[in-house]
Scaffold this motif. Structure first.
Motif, mmCIF file in Angstrom:
data_model
loop_
_atom_site.group_PDB
_atom_site.id
_atom_site.type_symbol
_atom_site.label_atom_id
_atom_site.label_comp_id
_atom_site.label_asym_id
_atom_site.label_seq_id
_atom_site.Cartn_x
_atom_site.Cartn_y
_atom_site.Cartn_z
ATOM 1 N N ASP A 1 4.057 4.584 9.468
ATOM 2 C CA ASP A 1 3.868 5.232 10.770
ATOM 3 C C ASP A 1 4.349 4.235 11.832
ATOM 4 N N PRO A 2 5.537 4.456 12.389
ATOM 5 C CA PRO A 2 6.099 3.450 13.299
ATOM 6 C C PRO A 2 5.228 3.192 14.540
ATOM 7 N N THR A 3 4.284 4.103 14.810
ATOM 8 C CA THR A 3 3.434 3.887 15.991
ATOM 9 C C THR A 3 2.169 3.082 15.631
ATOM 10 N N TYR A 4 2.031 2.718 14.341
ATOM 11 C CA TYR A 4 0.803 2.008 13.919
ATOM 12 C C TYR A 4 0.649 0.688 14.675
ATOM 13 N N ASN A 5 -0.547 0.467 15.202
ATOM 14 C CA ASN A 5 -0.872 -0.837 15.778
ATOM 15 C C ASN A 5 -2.044 -1.435 15.028
ATOM 16 N N LEU A 6 -2.056 -2.731 14.948
ATOM 17 C CA LEU A 6 -3.012 -3.422 14.080
ATOM 18 C C LEU A 6 -4.458 -3.010 14.350
ATOM 19 N N ALA A 7 -5.121 -2.540 13.273
ATOM 20 C CA ALA A 7 -6.569 -2.330 13.324
ATOM 21 C C ALA A 7 -7.143 -3.213 12.225
ATOM 22 N N ILE A 8 -8.332 -3.738 12.455
ATOM 23 C CA ILE A 8 -8.875 -4.721 11.512
ATOM 24 C C ILE A 8 -10.019 -4.123 10.713
ATOM 25 N N LYS A 9 -9.995 -4.376 9.417
ATOM 26 C CA LYS A 9 -11.142 -4.027 8.580
ATOM 27 C C LYS A 9 -11.810 -5.335 8.170
ATOM 28 N N GLN A 10 -13.117 -5.404 8.333
ATOM 29 C CA GLN A 10 -13.802 -6.668 8.056
ATOM 30 C C GLN A 10 -14.801 -6.519 6.917
ATOM 31 N N THR A 11 -14.668 -7.404 5.923
ATOM 32 C CA THR A 11 -15.748 -7.550 4.933
ATOM 33 C C THR A 11 -16.116 -9.034 5.024
ATOM 34 N N LEU A 12 -16.014 -9.774 3.906
ATOM 35 C CA LEU A 12 -16.202 -11.227 4.026
ATOM 36 C C LEU A 12 -15.025 -11.812 4.807
ATOM 37 N N THR A 13 -13.875 -11.167 4.643
ATOM 38 C CA THR A 13 -12.658 -11.612 5.326
ATOM 39 C C THR A 13 -12.151 -10.428 6.160
ATOM 40 N N ILE A 14 -11.017 -10.637 6.823
ATOM 41 C CA ILE A 14 -10.438 -9.493 7.533
ATOM 42 C C ILE A 14 -9.111 -9.095 6.893
ATOM 43 N N LYS A 15 -8.758 -7.832 7.070
ATOM 44 C CA LYS A 15 -7.444 -7.351 6.606
ATOM 45 C C LYS A 15 -7.022 -6.188 7.505
ATOM 46 N N PRO A 16 -5.719 -5.834 7.501
ATOM 47 C CA PRO A 16 -5.312 -4.699 8.325
ATOM 48 C C PRO A 16 -5.915 -3.409 7.768
ATOM 49 N N ASP A 17 -6.407 -2.568 8.646
ATOM 50 C CA ASP A 17 -7.021 -1.313 8.223
ATOM 51 C C ASP A 17 -5.977 -0.203 8.285
ATOM 52 N N ASN A 18 -5.933 0.610 7.240
ATOM 53 C CA ASN A 18 -5.044 1.782 7.243
ATOM 54 C C ASN A 18 -3.589 1.435 7.496
ATOM 55 N N PHE A 19 -3.163 0.321 6.948
ATOM 56 C CA PHE A 19 -1.776 -0.105 7.153
ATOM 57 C C PHE A 19 -0.947 0.317 5.931
ATOM 58 N N PHE A 20 0.023 1.194 6.170
ATOM 59 C CA PHE A 20 0.884 1.682 5.090
ATOM 60 C C PHE A 20 2.337 1.348 5.413
ATOM 61 N N MET A 21 3.066 0.943 4.387
ATOM 62 C CA MET A 21 4.495 0.704 4.582
ATOM 63 C C MET A 21 5.250 1.445 3.478
ATOM 64 N N ARG A 22 6.581 1.481 3.597
ATOM 65 C CA ARG A 22 7.384 2.075 2.527
ATOM 66 C C ARG A 22 8.410 1.047 2.065
ATOM 67 N N ALA A 23 8.742 1.110 0.772
ATOM 68 C CA ALA A 23 9.670 0.119 0.201
ATOM 69 C C ALA A 23 10.926 0.836 -0.274
ATOM 70 N N ILE A 24 12.061 0.417 0.278
ATOM 71 C CA ILE A 24 13.346 1.046 -0.096
ATOM 72 C C ILE A 24 14.134 0.018 -0.900
ATOM 73 N N ILE A 25 14.413 0.382 -2.127
ATOM 74 C CA ILE A 25 15.042 -0.581 -3.032
ATOM 75 C C ILE A 25 16.436 -0.949 -2.506
ATOM 76 N N ARG A 26 16.828 -2.237 -2.629
ATOM 77 C CA ARG A 26 18.124 -2.679 -2.068
ATOM 78 C C ARG A 26 19.267 -2.341 -3.022
ATOM 79 N N ASP A 27 19.566 -3.165 -4.045
ATOM 80 C CA ASP A 27 20.581 -2.699 -4.988
ATOM 81 C C ASP A 27 20.173 -3.011 -6.421
ATOM 82 N N GLY A 28 19.110 -2.362 -6.839
ATOM 83 C CA GLY A 28 18.641 -2.590 -8.210
ATOM 84 C C GLY A 28 17.729 -3.806 -8.250
ATOM 85 N N LEU A 29 16.720 -3.778 -9.106
ATOM 86 C CA LEU A 29 15.768 -4.892 -9.147
ATOM 87 C C LEU A 29 16.389 -6.123 -9.786
ATOM 88 N N SER A 30 16.094 -7.319 -9.215
ATOM 89 C CA SER A 30 16.581 -8.565 -9.827
ATOM 90 C C SER A 30 15.516 -9.113 -10.752
#
Ligand code: HEM
Length: 465
Positions: free
Chosen positions: A436-465
């Motif tokens: 979601d290109p409009t996503y802005n950092l939201a934080i999820k906290q447990t013992l540590t913090i991490k980005p909340d609801n952060f999704f990305m997509r991976a587009i393969i370049r030219d075959g796996l090395s």
């Protein structure tokens, strides 16, 4: 006349400021307090406890003086201690088992990075094995499936730790269900985070408590099974479990006890998985928001690693990748606060009194933005400031994501090698976009913090090395 580290936020009788701390977003509450009360303030908590929080580099620097302040586990760490006792992360000063484990494991982790019986370099192949599993999963997702970054990096970190430290495979990238130990650990950490904020009598928490102790039992039983299996079938693996079983403390001549080994096996998983996975998730978020840094990192990977398999020799030749991780750890330290206790009645900066035995919190989410060290662009993501030359000349205690002194992170080289490898392998093989290109950092906290609801997509370049 010395002034108080205050004015303290006004609180309520008995519970003090406890109700003003958001139990699921403590970092935000502490940031709000910092905005309002400046570089130092004192919170009042139930049981007449007080905590002095510091937010500037100069006061963090003072609290890193181990002659004046020491780590004495309290709050969340005290709850985790119920599960792992005097393991490295939760030990109190002077506890013998901490000293033995520290001296047995420290050479394994730090001194023998390149030589010696068990080195972090020696763990590269197993790290590579798990990173490859993750890359294959990303390839199979295809270019349009949103990837839950934190979840997959947590799988990576847990599986890497379990394999490299005790030769155990959780197989999180293949199994549908979480391994029972992983599930118990997640529950245990969430419960440990909540318990210090309790305001009702213990009677009201009976069901939660029963689950908490049950989860501890699952953790300990699993670690014990792994230990006993290794004792029944000793092998020549160069891992942490063998280092703990066979190592002799050079100072006392003692071995680590079975209980201490179990405490520390669980400790490594707890201390090492969310921290590493949070670092990687934040690094991806920052890179996707900063196309210039993204391009530089990928160019470096292409130049140094090229199209062939990544090897251990490449790791030290990727200064920009390392700088990206350091800068991520500055802006988004997964452990955004660590605690110490004052060893004497004393004044901070010559004017703020702190009492002997008083708890103190070093709030990295603010001290890492101190303009006195980082300038007016402290909020910006600029990996260039973390290349070796400027990084090695930073003022003392300006960058503390791995904690301090004798109680600093013992897993730092492990985490850095794993994270550099993961970034390099992923950028070698994929291009990434924010789901979601409009996503802005939201934080999820447990013992540590991490980005909340952060999704990305991976587009393969030219075959796996
Ligand atoms: C301690 C951060 C990865 C094991 C610490 C502390 C911090 C920290 C801030 C000090 C906590 C305190 O003072 O209360 C991190 C970060 C990591 C990371 C940011 C990843 C980027 C790891 C890994 C392991 C690990 C991978 C295990 C292999 C430990 C242990 C301690 C510790 C055992 C306690 C050391 C002692 O007190 O003797 N870590 N850690 N950490 N960490 Fe890490």
């Amino acid at each position: 006349r010395p002034s108080h580290p205050s004015p303290p936020p006004p609180g309520l009788p008995i519970v003090g400021n406890a109700t003003q701390i958001d139990p699921v977003a403590q970092r935000r509450s502490f940031s709000d307090f910092a905005d309002k009360y400046g570089e130092v303030y004192r919170l009042h908590l139930p049981g007449k406890r007080t905590v002095v929080f510091v937010n500037s580099h100069r006061l963090v620097d003072e609290m890193c003086d181990e002659k004046r302040f020491a780590k004495i586990p309290s709050g969340v760490l005290e709850e985790i201690r119920n599960g792992v006792h005097d393991g490295l992360f939760t030990a109190k000063p002077g506890e013998e088992n901490w000293g033995i484990a520290h001296r047995v494991l420290m050479p394994a982790y730090v001194c023998s990075r390149t030589f010696g019986p068990m080195s972090i370099r020696g763990m590269f192949e197993e790290m590579h094995d798990i990173s490859t599993q993750m890359a294959l999963k990303f390839a199979r997702y295809g270019p349009s499936t949103p990837i839950p970054a934190s979840d997959d990096f947590t799988r990576l970190a847990l599986d890497t730790l379990a394999l490299c430290s005790m030769g155990f495979r959780f197989n999180s990238f293949y199994a549908k269900e979480l391994h029972p130990m992983v599930e118990a650990m997640g529950n245990f950490l969430v419960a440990s985070g909540k318990r210090p904020g309790r305001v009702l009598p213990s009677f009201f928490y009976r069901a939660e408590d029963a689950k908490y102790w049950e989860d501890i039992e699952v953790l300990r039983n699993t670690a014990q099974e792994v230990l006993e299996a290794r004792k029944r079938h000793p092998d020549g693996r160069k891992d942490l479990l063998n280092a703990m079983l066979n190592g002799v403390d050079p100072k006392t001549g003692k071995h680590m006890s079975d209980t201490s080994i179990i405490d520390n096996l669980i400790t490594f998983l707890i201390a090492g998985h969310e921290t590493t996975s949070g670092t990687l998730s934040f690094a991806f978020y920052r890179l996707l928001k900063n196309p210039d840094a993204y391009r530089k990192l990928q160019n470096e990977v292409d130049e140094v690693v090229g199209k062939g398999p990544i090897t251990v020799e490449h790791i030290s030749k990727l200064p920009y990748v390392t700088a990206v991780l350091r800068e991520t750890l500055r802006l988004d330290s997964p452990i955004s606060i660590f605690g110490v206790t004052s060893l004497e009645d004393q004044l901070l900066a010559g004017r703020y009194p702190v009492a002997k035995g008083e708890s103190c919190g070093l709030f990295l989410a603010r001290s890492h933005l101190d303009p006195a060290v980082w300038g007016d662009d402290a909020h910006d993501f600029k990996p260039e400031r973390m290349l070796d030359e400027p990084f090695n000349k930073l003022p003392k205690n300006a960058w503390k994501p791995f904690g301090n002194g004798a109680r600093a992170c013992i897993g730092r080289p492990f985490a850095m090698q794993e994270a550099v490898l993961a970034l390099a392998m992923l950028f070698q093989n994929f291009n990434f976009v924010m789901h979601d290109p409009t996503y802005n950092l939201a934080i999820k906290q447990t013992l540590t913090i991490k980005p909340d609801n952060f999704f990305m997509r991976a587009i393969i370049r030219d075959g796996l090395s």
